[in-house]
Design an enzyme around this catalytic site. Structure first.
Site, PDB file in Angstrom:
ATOM      1  N   ASP A 176      13.421  98.271  25.777  1.00 44.62           N
ATOM      2  CA  ASP A 176      13.854  97.274  26.753  1.00 44.62           C
ATOM      3  C   ASP A 176      14.910  97.913  27.651  1.00 44.62           C
ATOM      4  OD1 ASP A 176      13.882  93.860  26.810  1.00 44.62           O
ATOM      5  OD2 ASP A 176      15.427  94.935  27.918  1.00 44.62           O
ATOM      6  N   ARG A 244       2.365  88.865  31.321  1.00 48.24           N
ATOM      7  CA  ARG A 244       2.007  88.572  32.705  1.00 48.24           C
ATOM      8  C   ARG A 244       0.864  89.465  33.129  1.00 48.24           C
ATOM      9  NH1 ARG A 244       3.752  84.465  32.392  1.00 48.24           N
ATOM     10  NH2 ARG A 244       5.439  83.382  33.472  1.00 48.24           N
ATOM     11  N   ASP A 268      -4.313  87.814  27.169  1.00 51.69           N
ATOM     12  CA  ASP A 268      -4.170  86.391  27.475  1.00 51.69           C
ATOM     13  C   ASP A 268      -3.924  86.185  28.960  1.00 51.69           C
ATOM     14  OD1 ASP A 268      -3.848  83.586  26.716  1.00 51.69           O
ATOM     15  OD2 ASP A 268      -1.721  83.849  27.180  1.00 51.69           O
ATOM     16  N   GLU A 273      -6.066  86.214  38.008  1.00 50.26           N
ATOM     17  CA  GLU A 273      -6.255  84.838  37.531  1.00 50.26           C
ATOM     18  C   GLU A 273      -6.411  83.910  38.729  1.00 50.26           C
ATOM     19  OE1 GLU A 273      -3.438  83.446  34.658  1.00 50.26           O
ATOM     20  OE2 GLU A 273      -3.292  85.395  33.677  1.00 50.26           O
ATOM     21  N   HIS A 291      -4.867  82.525  29.242  1.00 46.01           N
ATOM     22  CA  HIS A 291      -3.458  82.250  29.533  1.00 46.01           C
ATOM     23  C   HIS A 291      -2.971  81.001  28.790  1.00 46.01           C
ATOM     24  CE1 HIS A 291      -0.167  82.969  32.785  1.00 46.01           C
ATOM     25  NE2 HIS A 291       0.370  82.588  31.637  1.00 46.01           N
TER      26      HIS A 291
END
Length: 317
Positions: A176, A244, A268, A273, A291
């Site tokens: 991160d 995302r 997902d 999209e 999603h």
């Protein structure tokens, strides 16, 4: 005051808002008609999830709007800074769906390591005529226990994933850019718990060491995982994206799957999209969901209630 929940809201959220003196409208308004609807009905609060986009045009066209709320974490479908520059409150519910997303990550992981995404397609067609061959074909699954899970993005959702991974007996490493370390508390039903301290590492090291990679990052201008990053991963590793669309280079991913560099993927979210590429939808090594990371009844209840509490606090108190 009126609230337009254009992408829906839980019954608990509606109940809390109505108790607070708000009128809740759940009519689904087409994107191009949102501004007109808000102005025609004197809507003060617009609530969205990921479907409705709240860009500068809507913000400029709706001077009476006081709050824009996002049910969920990411707010990349809202021009947040511009809205706030117009003195519109922008709120979201970052903690409400962490566990739901984390559980979906493991749904994809379990599906991938035991070939459920493929067997559920093939069994209805061949289960009664080719049972023994299918049994042999799907007999080389692996366990998650003892494997290393690499978590890219170690915020609330990433940490919820880590907690579940530790409970399964997995090793956890994380990368991160903003979180240096975190203490993950794993609770047991007896009231006992253990704390596990995880120090984040460079992305390259996580990619090289992990058996599975899961992404929990916001929308980016470029790919977090592209062709070069996929090459760094272990042979036969797997990757999950419940974050995302657009953070993984889908073309490079398909190539890595076709070359057996990557064993499987769980997606997902997608770059395009709501019309994902057919190569992804038809690929035998990809577990697919549309999603639904935060789409559990429990999460939606929490999201609705938390939004209601924020709205009441801002406009009534």
């Amino acid at each position: 005051m009126k609230v337009l929940a254009n992408d829906g809201i839980s019954k608990s959220g509606i109940k809390a808002l109505e108790k607070g003196g708000f009128e809740v409208i759940t009519t689904k308004v087409a994107q191009e008609q949102v501004a007109n609807f808000i102005n025609a009905h004197d809507v003060k609060v617009l609530l969205v999830r990921s479907a409705t986009k709240v860009r500068k045009d809507i913000i400029d066209a709706c001077p009476g709007l006081k709050i824009i709320g996002r049910g969920g974490v990411g707010m990349d479908n809202i021009d947040v800074d511009y809205a706030r520059s117009k003195n519109i409150h922008v709120i979201n519910t970052p903690a409400s769906s962490s566990e739901s997303v984390a559980e979906l990550v493991f749904a994809h992981l379990f599906t991938g390591v035991r070939f459920l995404h493929d067997s559920n397609r093939v069994m209805p067609l061949e289960g009664d005529t080719n049972f023994d061959a299918l049994k042999k074909s799907y007999a080389n699954g692996i366990e998650l226990r003892g494997k290393t899970l690499g978590i890219i993005g170690f915020g609330r959702i990433g940490q919820a994933v880590a907690k579940m991974a530790l409970g399964l007996g997995m090793k956890v490493i994380a990368a991160d850019s903003y979180v240096n370390e975190a203490t993950i508390r794993v609770d047991f039903y007896t009231g006992q718990f253990i704390d596990v301290d995880i120090v984040t590492e460079p992305l390259e090291d996580v990619l090289k060491r992990a058996d599975f990679i899961t992404l929990h990052v916001p929308a980016q201008k470029g790919y977090v995982i592209g062709g070069e990053e996929l090459k760094l991963m272990k042979e036969g590793a797997a990757i999950i994206n419940c974050a995302r669309g657009g953070v993984i280079d889908e073309v490079a991913l398909v190539e890595a799957l076709d070359e057996d560099k990557i064993a499987f993927a769980g997606l997902d979210v997608f770059e395009k999209e709501p019309t994902p590429e057919m190569r992804l939808l038809m690929h035998p090594k990809i577990s697919l969901t549309p999603h639904i990371g935060a789409a559990t009844l429990e999460a939606q209840d929490r999201i609705g209630t938390e939004l209601a509490e924020q709205i009441i606090s801002l406009l009534k108190n």
